[in-house]
Design an enzyme around this catalytic site. Structure first.
Site, mmCIF file in Angstrom:
data_model
loop_
_atom_site.group_PDB
_atom_site.id
_atom_site.type_symbol
_atom_site.label_atom_id
_atom_site.label_comp_id
_atom_site.label_asym_id
_atom_site.label_seq_id
_atom_site.Cartn_x
_atom_site.Cartn_y
_atom_site.Cartn_z
ATOM 1 N N THR A 88 -24.634 -42.744 91.272
ATOM 2 C CA THR A 88 -25.209 -42.287 90.005
ATOM 3 C C THR A 88 -24.120 -41.702 89.114
ATOM 4 O O THR A 88 -24.089 -41.940 87.903
ATOM 5 C CB THR A 88 -26.316 -41.246 90.262
ATOM 6 O OG1 THR A 88 -27.250 -41.779 91.207
ATOM 7 C CG2 THR A 88 -27.058 -40.913 88.979
ATOM 8 N N GLU B 261 -17.229 -31.077 96.176
ATOM 9 C CA GLU B 261 -18.322 -30.951 95.196
ATOM 10 C C GLU B 261 -18.734 -29.493 95.046
ATOM 11 O O GLU B 261 -18.955 -29.005 93.928
ATOM 12 C CB GLU B 261 -19.510 -31.803 95.638
ATOM 13 C CG GLU B 261 -19.269 -33.294 95.480
ATOM 14 C CD GLU B 261 -20.359 -34.160 96.087
ATOM 15 O OE1 GLU B 261 -20.372 -35.355 95.772
ATOM 16 O OE2 GLU B 261 -21.172 -33.642 96.882
#
Length: 234
Positions: free
Chosen positions: A37, A109
């Site tokens: 995504t 992340e």
């Protein structure tokens, strides 16, 4: 002529990738996550790359994609604070808590998310859940601790397995291994994240509760649903 209604998962990912451009200010450095995504977002950003100074990347794969598009990549230590962090999720619940790490980039992340003032999660509607745990929970671990941590998850009712690639343990960008844990229903994500992070040998658990999303752009066949999360939880 009306545009075709997005129906496939890939079309929904592209839809939210484009929608995330609305959360980017001009002349800023932004944080960018990892995954399919996010790749849609990067490809959309490439058409307007002059809007930003550059980005801090959460993985080697994202760094390569950004540089291929001519977008400057900064080391996290060069940047004090990021305006926004754009990333996907493997699961996200109604409080903005997430499971992340399907792409094995969870540690970086979480580091980049902690530098950002705002976390915008981009996801298709299949990622929306009421309770975290349906998706196997990734946990990055130091290899010598893997079997003990597997036993600790078993004591909680979970089944943990070392993630393999080509028959051997996958090695992360940080040189560590990943456990994928099934059989858990994570009803209190902040407490669960804190508990597992305290286990010796755990580098990062893929529950993002202390770095939860501020906004989720959820791709649906009816368009992008914008969900804002309020209240405590960060």
């Amino acid at each position: 002529m009306t545009a075709a209604t997005p129906t496939t998962q890939d079309e929904l990912k592209a839809l939210v990738g484009r929608a995330a451009l609305d959360y980017i200010g001009h002349g800023r450095i932004i944080g960018i996550g990892t995954g399919s995504t996010v790749n849609c977002f990067i490809d959309a950003l490439a058409q307007q790359r002059e809007r930003i100074i550059g980005a801090v990347s959460s993985s080697e794969a994202t760094t390569q994609r950004l540089r291929a598009h001519g977008i400057r990549v900064f080391d996290a230590n060069e940047v004090e604070e990021l305006e926004v962090y754009i990333d996907g999720a493997d699961e996200i619940d109604p409080r903005g808590f997430m499971i992340k790490g399907g792409g094995a980039a969870l540690t970086r992340e979480k580091i980049v998310a902690a530098q950002a003032r705002r976390f915008v999660c981009i996801a298709d509607q299949s990622k929306w859940v009421e309770v975290l745990g349906r998706f196997p929970l990734p946990v990055e671990v130091i290899p010598m601790a893997a079997q003990r941590i597997i036993r600790q998850f078993a004591a909680l009712g979970g089944t943990a397995r070392v993630r393999l690639r080509d028959g051997a343990p996958l090695v992360t960008d940080n040189g560590q291994h990943i456990l994928d844990v099934t059989g858990l229903a994570i009803t209190d994500p902040p407490a669960f994240e804190s508990m597992v992070n305290d286990w010796p040998g755990v580098v990062t658990v893929g529950v993002f509760a202390h770095q939860r999303a501020h906004v989720c752009l959820l791709g649906t066949p009816e368009g992008v649903r914008t969900i804002t999360f309020d209240g405590p939880g960060r």
